[in-house]
Design a protein around this motif. Sequence first.
Motif, PDB file in Angstrom:
ATOM      1  N   LYS A   1       0.820  -1.334   0.012  1.00 42.01           N
ATOM      2  CA  LYS A   1      -0.180  -0.020  -0.009  1.00 42.01           C
ATOM      3  C   LYS A   1       0.876   1.217   0.066  1.00 42.01           C
ATOM      4  O   LYS A   1       1.849   1.368   0.783  1.00 42.01           O
ATOM      5  CB  LYS A   1      -0.969   0.063   1.237  1.00 42.01           C
ATOM      6  CG  LYS A   1      -2.009  -1.218   1.118  1.00 42.01           C
ATOM      7  CD  LYS A   1      -2.639  -1.020   2.272  1.00 42.01           C
ATOM      8  CE  LYS A   1      -3.824  -2.179   2.587  1.00 42.01           C
ATOM      9  NZ  LYS A   1      -4.895  -2.004   3.451  1.00 42.01           N
TER      10      LYS A   1
ATOM     11  N   ALA B   1      -3.251   7.727  -0.680  1.00 38.22           N
ATOM     12  CA  ALA B   1      -3.916   6.967  -1.591  1.00 38.22           C
ATOM     13  C   ALA B   1      -3.907   7.229  -3.091  1.00 38.22           C
ATOM     14  O   ALA B   1      -3.502   8.303  -3.455  1.00 38.22           O
ATOM     15  CB  ALA B   1      -5.625   7.353  -1.166  1.00 38.22           C
ATOM     16  N   ARG B   2      -4.067   6.443  -3.857  1.00 39.61           N
ATOM     17  CA  ARG B   2      -3.927   6.321  -5.314  1.00 39.61           C
ATOM     18  C   ARG B   2      -5.567   6.457  -5.964  1.00 39.61           C
ATOM     19  O   ARG B   2      -6.214   6.017  -5.373  1.00 39.61           O
ATOM     20  CB  ARG B   2      -3.151   5.308  -5.953  1.00 39.61           C
ATOM     21  CG  ARG B   2      -1.695   5.470  -5.529  1.00 39.61           C
ATOM     22  CD  ARG B   2      -0.938   6.522  -6.277  1.00 39.61           C
ATOM     23  NE  ARG B   2       0.549   6.448  -5.961  1.00 39.61           N
ATOM     24  CZ  ARG B   2       0.804   7.469  -5.188  1.00 39.61           C
ATOM     25  NH1 ARG B   2       0.035   8.125  -4.265  1.00 39.61           N
ATOM     26  NH2 ARG B   2       2.079   7.425  -4.649  1.00 39.61           N
TER      27      ARG B   2
END
Length: 553
Positions: A458, A462-463
């Motif tokens: 991870k 955030a993607r």
Amino acid sequence: MPNRRILSLWFPRLGAERLLRMERGTFDAPLAVLRDTGQMQVISSMNAQAEAEGLTLDQPLRDAQAVCPQLIARLQNPQAEAAFLKVLRRWAGKFSPWVAEAPPDGLVIDLTGCTHLFGGEQGLLTQVAQDCGDLGLTVRAGVADTLGAAWALARFASQPGAMVHRSGDDIQQEARATRSRAVKRRHWTRGGTPPLVAAGIADVGRIAPAGQTHSALADLPVAGLRLEGDTQAELARLGLRRIGDLTGQPRAALARRFGKGLVLRLDQALGSAPEPVSPAAVEPTFAVRMTLPEPIGLEDDVWAAIDRLLPPLCERLRKKGKGARVVRLQVFRTDQTMQGIEVGLARASDDPDRLRPLLRMKLDDIDAGFGIDMLRLEVLRLETLHARHTAGHLEARQAAARRVSDAHVIDDLVGRIGARIGLEQITRRHPGASHIPEKAAQTQHAAWSEPWREDWPKPMVARPLLMWRPEPVMAPDTPRLPERFRWRGRDMVATGAAGPERIAPEWWLDEPDWRSGVRDYWRVSCASGEKLWLYFAHGGTMSAGWFCQGSFA
């Protein structure tokens, strides 16, 4: 230990005679096989009738058609000719177990200790000529103490009635000589292919007695040493046209003038340097067949035959520790035609139950025609299977068994889908070792890769769910996030943002999309409800500006 004896077999019309064997009675005219050089098509092989018309190897097709208007031309199939040479290699195994290929049109056989089984070397050559005559093949042979000498004798040795070298010394040969014939004579003396005359069984080749390699090679052209074309031409300009002209020259001078390759080939031919015969490795063949007393045509009958063929085939694979990846089923009809189907597995297996459903899906593609009288099941691609041993307490063994079972289920699913759309169309994602967002995951073929069994790494931030190539955003060229911007022809209003996340390009790679330099990424919430992934490029070899690269869910 007996003296080493080498047999070289040359098939000068291999390409043309392969086609003649496939289509017997079809070609009753001059036939030439053409090789495409990129600029033109030239003759790579021809039958005896074409040679009698005066055609030569490497002659352009237009010139050949001008000389012989009735010429039949076919394009060369190098793969089929190589496969045919492998078949001939298996045939030559009757004379000695030490057989090697000499591409593109020859074989080399180590006859040491084997000739007495055929009545001596002359009896063996007679058997070779008889077998090749039955196969419809033209063959020239040479027997000598070394591989190089045997190769040269097979292709360039003078043998009455078999291969005649027109040297010009015999006045009876050249009483009616013309300019064109003189050009052909000069062609082979400079390394080209000598003219062939039909050979009988008794004069199929030349045998150099043991210990007489020097005298057997002395009168042969230097092309018999397997030299480069430039080296042959340079030797011809200096008047060194025969191998005997080189044997008396100082080796050091030859090496300085022509390189070590000439000296090495000369030493190999004369036996001063070793040149072993390396036999081709035996390729394992896993195939079973069933011949039927009466033709069949019903799908149930074909399936019953396949069901009887699979267990013995898989048993052979299991004994050798192999697994099948691609299997081909061939059905032979009563009208002498054949149809084949192929199925592929996502993982190699020796289990009949994993092959049955894939073959069952392909049975609809089989046309029985007037009836099927033979079926053949063959493994086209093999892989080694490694035995798996489970250890530990009962729960660990059960968990390992469940993982293996689950893997088989996925592999069977990939195999079934691949039988419909092709295994190359099924892919899976693996994490990539890169901090670049678009390279954080890589796509691999599911049939040739293992599933990722660890936790997916991870990122710190955030993607987006959707990612595309950077699209320009109309906004001021400043690092500060704009409250209003225009994207895809729409005016967008930013209601919230998180960031920035700075990502630098990989300096050791030249990525065209990253020539804009360091990027500052922002997660921007818009009044329209969209959540976009924007970044500001600080500029490198390209100008700075704002871009949009993705969208969050």
